[in-house]
Design a protein around this motif. Structure first.
Motif, PDB file in Angstrom:
ATOM      1  N   PHE A 155       0.826  -1.208   0.000  1.00  0.00           N
ATOM      2  CA  PHE A 155       0.000   0.000   0.000  1.00  0.00           C
ATOM      3  C   PHE A 155       0.864   1.263   0.000  1.00  0.00           C
ATOM      4  O   PHE A 155       0.523   2.254  -0.645  1.00  0.00           O
ATOM      5  N   CYS A 156       1.971   1.220   0.715  1.00  0.00           N
ATOM      6  CA  CYS A 156       2.882   2.372   0.704  1.00  0.00           C
ATOM      7  C   CYS A 156       3.458   2.583  -0.695  1.00  0.00           C
ATOM      8  O   CYS A 156       3.600   3.729  -1.150  1.00  0.00           O
ATOM      9  N   ASP A 157       3.781   1.485  -1.382  1.00  0.00           N
ATOM     10  CA  ASP A 157       4.288   1.602  -2.753  1.00  0.00           C
ATOM     11  C   ASP A 157       3.233   2.210  -3.676  1.00  0.00           C
ATOM     12  O   ASP A 157       3.550   3.037  -4.541  1.00  0.00           O
ATOM     13  N   LEU A 158       1.969   1.795  -3.509  1.00  0.00           N
ATOM     14  CA  LEU A 158       0.897   2.360  -4.329  1.00  0.00           C
ATOM     15  C   LEU A 158       0.741   3.853  -4.088  1.00  0.00           C
ATOM     16  O   LEU A 158       0.530   4.635  -5.024  1.00  0.00           O
ATOM     17  N   LEU A 159       0.855   4.258  -2.826  1.00  0.00           N
ATOM     18  CA  LEU A 159       0.733   5.674  -2.504  1.00  0.00           C
ATOM     19  C   LEU A 159       1.852   6.480  -3.150  1.00  0.00           C
ATOM     20  O   LEU A 159       1.617   7.558  -3.710  1.00  0.00           O
ATOM     21  N   GLU A 160       3.073   5.961  -3.102  1.00  0.00           N
ATOM     22  CA  GLU A 160       4.194   6.662  -3.719  1.00  0.00           C
ATOM     23  C   GLU A 160       4.039   6.705  -5.239  1.00  0.00           C
ATOM     24  O   GLU A 160       4.399   7.697  -5.882  1.00  0.00           O
ATOM     25  N   GLN A 161       3.500   5.642  -5.835  1.00  0.00           N
ATOM     26  CA  GLN A 161       3.264   5.633  -7.276  1.00  0.00           C
ATOM     27  C   GLN A 161       2.252   6.702  -7.675  1.00  0.00           C
ATOM     28  O   GLN A 161       2.411   7.370  -8.704  1.00  0.00           O
ATOM     29  N   GLU A 162       1.213   6.871  -6.867  1.00  0.00           N
ATOM     30  CA  GLU A 162       0.207   7.879  -7.193  1.00  0.00           C
ATOM     31  C   GLU A 162       0.774   9.291  -7.061  1.00  0.00           C
ATOM     32  O   GLU A 162       0.465  10.171  -7.866  1.00  0.00           O
ATOM     33  N   LYS A 163       1.604   9.518  -6.045  1.00  0.00           N
ATOM     34  CA  LYS A 163       2.246  10.825  -5.914  1.00  0.00           C
ATOM     35  C   LYS A 163       3.135  11.112  -7.122  1.00  0.00           C
ATOM     36  O   LYS A 163       3.160  12.223  -7.651  1.00  0.00           O
ATOM     37  N   GLU A 164       3.851  10.094  -7.570  1.00  0.00           N
ATOM     38  CA  GLU A 164       4.713  10.260  -8.739  1.00  0.00           C
ATOM     39  C   GLU A 164       3.888  10.498  -9.997  1.00  0.00           C
ATOM     40  O   GLU A 164       4.256  11.311 -10.854  1.00  0.00           O
ATOM     41  N   ALA A 165       2.749   9.799 -10.102  1.00  0.00           N
ATOM     42  CA  ALA A 165       1.903   9.960 -11.284  1.00  0.00           C
ATOM     43  C   ALA A 165       1.389  11.388 -11.406  1.00  0.00           C
ATOM     44  O   ALA A 165       1.333  11.955 -12.500  1.00  0.00           O
ATOM     45  N   VAL A 166       1.013  11.984 -10.290  1.00  0.00           N
ATOM     46  CA  VAL A 166       0.528  13.365 -10.321  1.00  0.00           C
ATOM     47  C   VAL A 166       1.643  14.320 -10.722  1.00  0.00           C
ATOM     48  O   VAL A 166       1.429  15.290 -11.456  1.00  0.00           O
ATOM     49  N   SER A 167       2.859  14.043 -10.264  1.00  0.00           N
ATOM     50  CA  SER A 167       3.975  14.939 -10.587  1.00  0.00           C
ATOM     51  C   SER A 167       4.456  14.768 -12.022  1.00  0.00           C
ATOM     52  O   SER A 167       5.030  15.687 -12.606  1.00  0.00           O
ATOM     53  N   ILE A 168       4.232  13.578 -12.618  1.00  0.00           N
ATOM     54  CA  ILE A 168       4.703  13.332 -13.980  1.00  0.00           C
ATOM     55  C   ILE A 168       3.912  14.143 -14.989  1.00  0.00           C
ATOM     56  O   ILE A 168       4.458  14.830 -15.844  1.00  0.00           O
ATOM     57  N   HIS A 169       2.598  14.077 -14.890  1.00  0.00           N
ATOM     58  CA  HIS A 169       1.794  14.734 -15.916  1.00  0.00           C
ATOM     59  C   HIS A 169       0.387  15.000 -15.409  1.00  0.00           C
ATOM     60  O   HIS A 169      -0.243  14.141 -14.806  1.00  0.00           O
ATOM     61  N   LEU A 170      -0.073  16.209 -15.631  1.00  0.00           N
ATOM     62  CA  LEU A 170      -1.460  16.577 -15.412  1.00  0.00           C
ATOM     63  C   LEU A 170      -1.959  17.279 -16.661  1.00  0.00           C
ATOM     64  O   LEU A 170      -1.177  17.735 -17.491  1.00  0.00           O
TER      65      LEU A 170
END
Length: 229
Positions: A155-170
């Motif tokens: 779950f911690c890995d999923l949370l970090e992936q989502e934070k990275e996804a937001v920073s990659i592209h909006l």
């Protein structure tokens, strides 16, 4: 000798008394609890009022029925014969996701997509929030610790992936859309067909969906043309 009689007066019994305990007086029955009213996400004012106010509303059907003149999703672009023969299980990508509105001249127009902060109701959030007032009866402290030890890191890995996804592209307007859960529909990545339940990307014109991993692979992998022999 004879056992001496116990002193005292025997209580009087009413006629026909069989030694049963007196029946308790029946109290007034409590009124049944009213069911919690669930908000209908598709409820909207009459069309005449929507044309006057320009208020947005949720798309409540497939594109080819609700908005045939607007951009259709990749599923609704199929003809009727193609939908019935080749892909009987297709489902509109914009159903319960895209929002529509009427322009000043009465034409139907696209008004973006559902907002996670404005459009998500309490019953929608219950799917993701812990029910502290009604925990599972078979979940004790030891089992809770065991489950956290097994899945906590994931779950911690999923949370970090989502934070990275937001920073990659909006998107250019920096908005994040929200698609409510539709009963019987499984959201999948159109590239790898993995099940989606967290952040991902969706095309606003056709509804093509890409998961975080497939997006990163395409973003950071240079395109190469096949060599000719």
């Amino acid at each position: 000798g004879k056992e001496p009689r116990k002193r005292g007066r025997r209580p009087k019994s009413s006629k026909g008394d069989r030694g049963e305990e007196p029946s308790q007086k029946k109290g007034r029955a409590e009124p049944p609890a009213l069911p919690v009213q669930v908000r209908d996400p598709f409820s909207k004012p009459p069309v005449s009022q929507l044309k006057k106010t320009g208020e947005t509303f949720l798309q409540d059907g497939p594109c080819f029925e609700v908005a045939p003149k607007l951009a259709k999703c990749r599923e609704c672009r199929w003809t009727h014969s193609q939908r019935s023969k080749n892909m009987p299980n297709i489902f509109c990508r914009f159903y319960a996701f895209r929002r529509l509105r009427y322009t000043k001249n009465g034409q139907l127009a696209i008004a973006g997509f559902s907002d996670p902060h404005r459009d998500a109701a309490e019953e929608d959030l219950k799917l993701w929030l812990p029910q502290t007032d009604c925990p599972p009866p078979d979940l004790d402290v030891d089992m809770t610790k065991f489950l956290l030890m097994q899945v906590g890191d994931h779950f911690c890995d999923l949370l970090e992936q989502e934070k990275e996804a937001v920073s990659i592209h909006l998107a250019d307007d920096k908005t994040i859309a929200w698609k409510r859960v539709v009963q019987g529909v499984r959201e999948m990545c159109d590239v790898c067909e993995t099940t989606l339940f967290n952040f991902h990307w969706a095309c606003g014109k056709c509804g093509f969906v890409v998961c975080i991993d497939c997006y990163k692979v395409r973003l950071f992998t240079p395109l190469t043309c096949p060599s000719r022999s």
